[in-house]
Write a protein that holds these residues in place. Structure first.
Motif, PDB file in Angstrom:
ATOM      1  N   UNK A  42       0.830  -1.205   0.000  1.00 30.14           N
ATOM      2  CA  UNK A  42       0.000   0.000   0.000  1.00 30.14           C
ATOM      3  C   UNK A  42       0.866   1.258   0.000  1.00 30.14           C
ATOM      4  N   UNK A  43       1.881   1.298   0.886  1.00 29.56           N
ATOM      5  CA  UNK A  43       2.768   2.454   0.939  1.00 29.56           C
ATOM      6  C   UNK A  43       3.515   2.643  -0.374  1.00 29.56           C
ATOM      7  N   UNK A  44       3.905   1.543  -1.006  1.00 25.24           N
ATOM      8  CA  UNK A  44       4.604   1.628  -2.288  1.00 25.24           C
ATOM      9  C   UNK A  44       3.707   2.238  -3.368  1.00 25.24           C
ATOM     10  N   UNK A  45       2.460   1.831  -3.404  1.00 21.89           N
ATOM     11  CA  UNK A  45       1.528   2.363  -4.409  1.00 21.89           C
ATOM     12  C   UNK A  45       1.221   3.832  -4.168  1.00 21.89           C
ATOM     13  N   UNK A  46       1.163   4.243  -2.909  1.00 21.19           N
ATOM     14  CA  UNK A  46       0.765   5.609  -2.590  1.00 21.19           C
ATOM     15  C   UNK A  46       1.907   6.621  -2.614  1.00 21.19           C
ATOM     16  N   UNK A  47       3.140   6.156  -2.609  1.00 22.97           N
ATOM     17  CA  UNK A  47       4.285   7.073  -2.569  1.00 22.97           C
ATOM     18  C   UNK A  47       4.404   7.851  -3.873  1.00 22.97           C
ATOM     19  N   UNK A  48       4.707   9.139  -3.749  1.00 21.09           N
ATOM     20  CA  UNK A  48       4.958   9.977  -4.921  1.00 21.09           C
ATOM     21  C   UNK A  48       6.358   9.724  -5.475  1.00 21.09           C
ATOM     22  N   UNK A  49       7.286   9.388  -4.574  1.00 21.05           N
ATOM     23  CA  UNK A  49       8.683   9.134  -4.942  1.00 21.05           C
ATOM     24  C   UNK A  49       9.144   7.897  -4.188  1.00 21.05           C
TER      25      UNK A  49
END
Length: 79
Positions: A59-66
């Protein structure tokens, strides 16, 4: 004491390191991103042997801008 960051709508910077030997470089990248007022998520020890730990953060990977990935040269694929 660090002040809470104002949400500027830029998304987060995710810093991932493959192994524990990469932590110093990953922490430097995370601290640099924080200096520029970015929200930072850090994930450690997610190399080939820790792939299950990477998937736990999908989830964090998908939501990260960078996404910044730190992996030692010795971890490269053999030729």
């Amino acid at each position: 004491m660090q002040q809470p960051l104002e949400d500027l709508g830029r998304g987060s910077v995710l810093v991932a390191c493959a192994g524990t030997s990469d932590l110093a470089v990953a922490r430097e990248a995370a601290n640099t991103a924080r200096m520029f007022q970015n929200r930072v998520v850090e994930i450690a020890d997610i190399g080939v042997a820790g792939l299950h730990r990477l998937l736990a953060h999908s989830r964090e990977l998908r939501e990260a801008a960078v996404i910044i990935v730190v992996a030692a040269w010795k971890a490269r694929s053999p030729r």
